[in-house]
Design a protein around this motif. Structure first.
Motif, PDB file in Angstrom:
ATOM      1  N   GLN A  66     -44.408 -39.251 -10.468  1.00  0.00           N
ATOM      2  CA  GLN A  66     -44.515 -38.475  -9.230  1.00  0.00           C
ATOM      3  C   GLN A  66     -45.524 -37.330  -9.330  1.00  0.00           C
ATOM      4  O   GLN A  66     -45.928 -36.759  -8.324  1.00  0.00           O
ATOM      5  N   VAL A  67     -45.912 -36.992 -10.552  1.00  0.00           N
ATOM      6  CA  VAL A  67     -46.876 -35.909 -10.748  1.00  0.00           C
ATOM      7  C   VAL A  67     -48.294 -36.466 -10.622  1.00  0.00           C
ATOM      8  O   VAL A  67     -48.688 -37.365 -11.365  1.00  0.00           O
ATOM      9  N   ASN A  68     -49.054 -35.948  -9.677  1.00  0.00           N
ATOM     10  CA  ASN A  68     -50.424 -36.401  -9.469  1.00  0.00           C
ATOM     11  C   ASN A  68     -51.338 -35.676 -10.449  1.00  0.00           C
ATOM     12  O   ASN A  68     -51.782 -34.558 -10.195  1.00  0.00           O
ATOM     13  N   LEU A  69     -51.619 -36.333 -11.571  1.00  0.00           N
ATOM     14  CA  LEU A  69     -52.428 -35.697 -12.604  1.00  0.00           C
ATOM     15  C   LEU A  69     -53.860 -35.472 -12.158  1.00  0.00           C
ATOM     16  O   LEU A  69     -54.494 -34.490 -12.560  1.00  0.00           O
ATOM     17  N   THR A  70     -54.394 -36.358 -11.332  1.00  0.00           N
ATOM     18  CA  THR A  70     -55.795 -36.239 -10.927  1.00  0.00           C
ATOM     19  C   THR A  70     -56.066 -34.909 -10.253  1.00  0.00           C
ATOM     20  O   THR A  70     -57.029 -34.207 -10.584  1.00  0.00           O
ATOM     21  N   GLY A  71     -55.222 -34.525  -9.302  1.00  0.00           N
ATOM     22  CA  GLY A  71     -55.409 -33.261  -8.604  1.00  0.00           C
ATOM     23  C   GLY A  71     -55.267 -32.059  -9.519  1.00  0.00           C
ATOM     24  O   GLY A  71     -56.045 -31.101  -9.446  1.00  0.00           O
ATOM     25  N   ILE A  72     -54.268 -32.110 -10.406  1.00  0.00           N
ATOM     26  CA  ILE A  72     -54.023 -30.986 -11.309  1.00  0.00           C
ATOM     27  C   ILE A  72     -55.159 -30.840 -12.329  1.00  0.00           C
ATOM     28  O   ILE A  72     -55.658 -29.738 -12.567  1.00  0.00           O
ATOM     29  N   LEU A  73     -55.573 -31.959 -12.920  1.00  0.00           N
ATOM     30  CA  LEU A  73     -56.649 -31.909 -13.905  1.00  0.00           C
ATOM     31  C   LEU A  73     -57.972 -31.519 -13.270  1.00  0.00           C
ATOM     32  O   LEU A  73     -58.797 -30.828 -13.879  1.00  0.00           O
ATOM     33  N   TYR A  74     -58.203 -31.955 -12.034  1.00  0.00           N
ATOM     34  CA  TYR A  74     -59.442 -31.613 -11.330  1.00  0.00           C
ATOM     35  C   TYR A  74     -59.554 -30.099 -11.150  1.00  0.00           C
ATOM     36  O   TYR A  74     -60.629 -29.525 -11.315  1.00  0.00           O
ATOM     37  N   PHE A  75     -58.451 -29.469 -10.839  1.00  0.00           N
ATOM     38  CA  PHE A  75     -58.455 -28.008 -10.690  1.00  0.00           C
ATOM     39  C   PHE A  75     -58.772 -27.331 -12.012  1.00  0.00           C
ATOM     40  O   PHE A  75     -59.562 -26.391 -12.073  1.00  0.00           O
ATOM     41  N   ALA A  76     -58.163 -27.824 -13.104  1.00  0.00           N
ATOM     42  CA  ALA A  76     -58.381 -27.210 -14.419  1.00  0.00           C
ATOM     43  C   ALA A  76     -59.828 -27.363 -14.879  1.00  0.00           C
ATOM     44  O   ALA A  76     -60.423 -26.425 -15.430  1.00  0.00           O
ATOM     45  N   ILE A  77     -60.423 -28.536 -14.654  1.00  0.00           N
ATOM     46  CA  ILE A  77     -61.801 -28.780 -15.087  1.00  0.00           C
ATOM     47  C   ILE A  77     -62.790 -27.885 -14.354  1.00  0.00           C
ATOM     48  O   ILE A  77     -63.834 -27.504 -14.894  1.00  0.00           O
ATOM     49  N   ASN A  78     -62.470 -27.531 -13.116  1.00  0.00           N
ATOM     50  CA  ASN A  78     -63.390 -26.759 -12.290  1.00  0.00           C
ATOM     51  C   ASN A  78     -63.449 -25.272 -12.644  1.00  0.00           C
ATOM     52  O   ASN A  78     -64.362 -24.579 -12.192  1.00  0.00           O
ATOM     53  N   ILE A  79     -62.515 -24.798 -13.424  1.00  0.00           N
ATOM     54  CA  ILE A  79     -62.480 -23.358 -13.717  1.00  0.00           C
ATOM     55  C   ILE A  79     -63.772 -22.867 -14.371  1.00  0.00           C
ATOM     56  O   ILE A  79     -64.359 -21.877 -13.916  1.00  0.00           O
ATOM     57  N   PRO A  80     -64.302 -23.514 -15.418  1.00  0.00           N
ATOM     58  CA  PRO A  80     -65.571 -23.024 -15.988  1.00  0.00           C
ATOM     59  C   PRO A  80     -66.758 -23.211 -15.045  1.00  0.00           C
ATOM     60  O   PRO A  80     -67.714 -22.428 -15.076  1.00  0.00           O
ATOM     61  N   LEU A  81     -66.720 -24.238 -14.185  1.00  0.00           N
ATOM     62  CA  LEU A  81     -67.818 -24.446 -13.250  1.00  0.00           C
ATOM     63  C   LEU A  81     -67.880 -23.344 -12.197  1.00  0.00           C
ATOM     64  O   LEU A  81     -68.960 -23.005 -11.700  1.00  0.00           O
ATOM     65  N   LEU A  82     -66.726 -22.796 -11.861  1.00  0.00           N
ATOM     66  CA  LEU A  82     -66.694 -21.717 -10.873  1.00  0.00           C
ATOM     67  C   LEU A  82     -67.460 -20.493 -11.359  1.00  0.00           C
ATOM     68  O   LEU A  82     -68.081 -19.781 -10.569  1.00  0.00           O
ATOM     69  N   TYR A  83     -67.422 -20.264 -12.663  1.00  0.00           N
ATOM     70  CA  TYR A  83     -68.172 -19.128 -13.213  1.00  0.00           C
ATOM     71  C   TYR A  83     -69.668 -19.349 -13.038  1.00  0.00           C
ATOM     72  O   TYR A  83     -70.412 -18.420 -12.698  1.00  0.00           O
ATOM     73  N   MET A  84     -70.122 -20.589 -13.271  1.00  0.00           N
ATOM     74  CA  MET A  84     -71.534 -20.899 -13.077  1.00  0.00           C
ATOM     75  C   MET A  84     -71.927 -20.705 -11.612  1.00  0.00           C
ATOM     76  O   MET A  84     -72.995 -20.161 -11.303  1.00  0.00           O
TER      77      MET A  84
END
Length: 295
Positions: A66-84
């Motif tokens: 029931q846990v949608n890993l794609t959405g959760i992991l997508y948010f985590a991966i984007n954290i360093p990109l937000l700094y750029m």
């Protein structure tokens, strides 16, 4: 002054609506058309899918279905990109993108994935899903925000290099991602996934009108338009004097290069000074030289 403030508020509201609706459209198309077919997205969404597969199938980490890993992991991966994005595109862009990424992750979790595919033909699902997801991503970019991932990289490259567009960067990243997928999945799945990503990227470039350069020629008998354009839009204006062949009266000819996104704004400025001004818009111009590409 009140008119300009009201126009600015309306513009912000419209941009936010573009971003929210675009996010919803993308997640709907992805969960409803692509995921049920077992296909994979390109870019960082595809990386999130693969990483989730690694955690559940490779490392056998017990995670509830029931846990949608794609959405959760997508948010985590984007954290360093937000700094750029913050460093190159500014604080406002980074904050809006963080909100959009969080919203996308939430939509991916909330929108259910059907147990049986709505469209059972792979090619049809790829084309329809690509158009729907591409339009959604394009609307987010049109709202002067980003859904994160390769969009951030694409916008940063577009800011620095004039020949880059978001769609082109996405295609380049997809080739890399799907190259890895070829070693993990059936070649048919990889091919159809690549078709989906390519169609999506082409749709993004059609909707993301900031990529479209537009030249404007303005014919007017009123003064002050050049100054208003430079002050309110920050665009350079070239002007020269002309003469009407029929009336033999002096008229002013102005030339401005803008993005298609700014067409409505320049129309408002010109018509507020001269309602009878004549304007010619030419889309898709190639520009070489000192032209600021605004995203």
């Amino acid at each position: 002054m009140n008119y300009l403030q009201d126009a600015k508020k309306r513009e912000i509201i419209i941009q936010n609506m573009y971003s929210i609706i675009g996010n919803l459209i993308y997640c709907f198309g992805f969960n409803m058309l692509i995921v049920p077919m077992g296909l994979y997205s390109g870019g960082f969404m595809g990386v999130s899918q693969l990483f989730g597969l690694l955690l559940t199938k490779g490392l056998h980490i017990p995670i509830s279905p029931q846990v949608n890993l794609t959405g959760i992991l997508y948010f985590a991966i984007n954290i360093p990109l937000l700094y750029m994005g913050y460093r190159i595109l500014g604080k406002e862009f980074a904050v809006k993108t963080m909100i959009m990424v969080g919203m996308m992750s939430a939509f991916l979790v909330i929108i259910p994935v059907p147990e049986t595919p709505i469209v059972e033909d792979y090619l049809t699902a790829c084309i329809i899903g690509g158009i729907v997801c591409g339009v959604g991503s394009g609307l987010v970019l049109r709202g002067r925000s980003s859904a994160g991932g390769q969009d951030i990289i694409g916008l940063c490259c577009s800011k620095r290099y004039k020949n880059f567009s978001v769609g082109k960067v996405t295609i380049i990243m997809n080739i890399f991602v799907y190259g890895i997928c070829m070693f993990l999945f059936n070649i048919e799945i990889v091919i159809y996934s690549l078709i989906f990503a390519t169609v999506s990227s082409l749709a993004v470039d059609r909707v993301h009108i900031q990529n479209i350069n537009t030249s404007v020629m303005i014919f007017t008998k009123k003064v002050g338009i050049s100054k208003a354009i430079m002050e309110q839009m920050g665009r350079g204006v070239t002007n020269w004097d002309g003469e009407g062949a029929y009336t033999n009266k002096t008229s002013y000819i102005l030339f401005v290069m803008i993005s298609k996104y700014e067409v409505a704004q320049i129309k408002k400025i010109v018509h507020s000074i001269d309602p009878n001004a004549f304007m010619i818009f030419t889309e898709g111009c190639s520009v070489d030289g000192n032209f600021e590409k605004r995203l």
